[in-house]
Scaffold this motif. Structure first.
Motif, PDB file in Angstrom:
ATOM      1  N   TRP A   1      44.698 -46.100 -18.278  1.00 42.63           N
ATOM      2  CA  TRP A   1      43.652 -46.208 -19.298  1.00 42.63           C
ATOM      3  C   TRP A   1      42.366 -45.629 -18.736  1.00 42.63           C
ATOM      4  CZ3 TRP A   1      40.059 -50.837 -20.059  1.00 42.63           C
ATOM      5  CH2 TRP A   1      39.231 -50.646 -21.184  1.00 42.63           C
ATOM      6  N   ASP A  48      43.688 -41.257 -28.273  1.00 45.07           N
ATOM      7  CA  ASP A  48      42.247 -41.173 -28.474  1.00 45.07           C
ATOM      8  C   ASP A  48      41.500 -42.351 -27.856  1.00 45.07           C
ATOM      9  OD1 ASP A  48      42.574 -38.816 -29.868  1.00 45.07           O
ATOM     10  OD2 ASP A  48      42.599 -39.792 -31.844  1.00 45.07           O
ATOM     11  N   ASN A  49      42.181 -43.490 -27.681  1.00 45.19           N
ATOM     12  CA  ASN A  49      41.528 -44.664 -27.098  1.00 45.19           C
ATOM     13  C   ASN A  49      41.524 -44.660 -25.573  1.00 45.19           C
ATOM     14  OD1 ASN A  49      44.200 -45.194 -26.538  1.00 45.19           O
ATOM     15  ND2 ASN A  49      44.317 -47.080 -27.748  1.00 45.19           N
ATOM     16  N   GLY A  50      42.000 -43.562 -24.948  1.00 41.78           N
ATOM     17  CA  GLY A  50      41.974 -43.446 -23.491  1.00 41.78           C
ATOM     18  C   GLY A  50      43.271 -43.820 -22.807  1.00 41.78           C
ATOM     19  N   THR A  87      36.312 -45.283 -19.485  1.00 43.23           N
ATOM     20  CA  THR A  87      35.121 -44.484 -19.742  1.00 43.23           C
ATOM     21  C   THR A  87      35.368 -43.106 -19.129  1.00 43.23           C
ATOM     22  OG1 THR A  87      33.933 -44.955 -17.671  1.00 43.23           O
ATOM     23  CG2 THR A  87      33.735 -46.593 -19.448  1.00 43.23           C
TER      24      THR A  87
END
Length: 261
Positions: A128, A81-83, A131
Motif C-alpha cells: 500500500w 487508485d487507492n494505492g 502517500t
C-alpha cells in the motif's frame, strides 16, 4: 539467506528503479528499457566476516504492467487508485557454494557444508502506497525447482527527498523464514558437522533478521542516472547463533550507472 543481494547489478538496478518511478510519477512512460553497470562490496555470504567485490550489467525492460529485471525476473504488477498494489514474479535464486566465488554467495570457510543449489522461485508481494512518500509491503518467496523452504519479509519505505534530479529512499524490512528455509541456509546437519569443524545446529523458523538501506538516486539527464546505496543486514538469534555465522551484522555498498531509453 538474509537480503544481501546476490549480484551487485541486481541490487543497484532495483534501487534505481524505485528512485526513477518516484520521480516519474503519473507521467512515466508505459514502455521503457534500461541498461547499465554496477559494482558491489558485500559479505561473502549471510553471516560471513569476509568481503568480496562484484561487478556486472544492469538490465530492465517494462511494457505497461509486465516487466523483466535483474533482481525480480519476469512478472507483472497491478496498482489500484487507492494505492494498493500487487506484484507477481518468476525469478531465480543462485543458492550458495562452499568455496570462494566471484559471482554467487560462498566461502572457503564453508568447505564440507556442500552447495545450496540454484533454484527457480516465485514471489508474491502486496503493498500500500499510503502517500507519495510512504509505502508498506509484505512479500513471500517460494522455491519451485528445489525444496529450500519459504521466506517472507515485511517492509516500510520512506522517500524524504523527491525532485527532478534526486530521490532519497529509506527502507527497513523484517525477515522471516520457515524451518526448512532456516536450516537450509543456517543449519548444520549431523553429516555436515562430520565433514567440517561446525557443531550441529537446528535453526527454528520465524523472525531471523532486519535489513535496512539508504539509497540516493540522481538523474544527470533524462536518460543518464546513478544510484548509490548502503545496506545493513542484522541477524537475530535464530540465524545469528548458527556456527557458520561469524558476524551478525553485515554492510553492503552499491554503485550503479544507468541509461534509460
Amino acid at each position: 539467506m538474509i537480503s544481501r543481494k546476490l549480484m551487485l547489478h541486481i541490487t543497484c538496478f532495483t534501487l534505481s528503479a524505485t528512485a526513477w518511478q518516484a520521480q516519474a510519477g503519473d507521467d512515466a512512460p508505459a514502455e521503457t528499457f534500461t541498461v547499465g553497470m554496477g559494482t558491489q562490496s558485500a559479505p561473502r555470504y549471510s553471516g560471513s566476516d569476509q568481503r568480496h567485490w562484484l561487478a556486472g550489467p544492469v538490465i530492465q525492460a517494462r511494457d505497461n504492467a509486465f516487466f523483466f529485471d535483474s533482481l525480480k525476473g519476469v512478472g507483472y504488477d497491478l496498482q489500484a487508485d487507492n494505492g494498493l498494489y500487487l506484484e507477481h514474479t518468476l525469478g531465480f535464486s543462485l543458492g550458495r557454494t562452499d568455496r570462494n566465488s566471484t559471482w554467487r554467495d560462498g566461502s572457503n570457510k564453508l568447505k564440507g557444508m556442500g552447495n545450496i543449489d540454484a533454484a527457480v522461485n516465485t514471489a508474491i508481494a502486496a503493498g500500500w502506497s499510503a502517500t507519495p512518500w510512504l509505502s508498506f509491503e509484505g512479500k513471500a518467496t517460494l522455491p519451485l525447482s528445489d525444496g529450500q523452504g519459504v521466506h517472507y519479509q515485511t517492509s516500510v519505505t520512506l522517500l524524504p527527498v523527491q525532485n527532478n534530479a534526486d530521490t532519497v529512499a529509506l527502507q527497513s524490512a523484517a525477515l522471516f523464514g520457515d524451518r526448512r528455509y532456516m536450516n537450509t541456509f543456517y543449519g548444520v546437519s549431523e553429516k555436515q558437522s562430520e565433514r567440517t569443524d561446525f557443531a550441529p545446529y537446528q535453526a527454528a523458523g520465524g523472525f531471523y533478521g532486519v535489513d535496512s538501506s539508504l539509497t540516493w538516486g540522481h538523474q544527470f539527464t533524462p536518460h543518464w542516472g546513478s544510484v548509490v546505496s548502503v545496506d545493513y543486514a542484522w541477524l537475530g538469534d535464530h540465524a545469528g547463533k548458527s556456527p557458520i555465522v561469524d558476524r551478525r551484522g553485515g554492510t553492503t555498498l552499491n554503485l550503479g550507472v544507468l541509461y534509460t531509453f
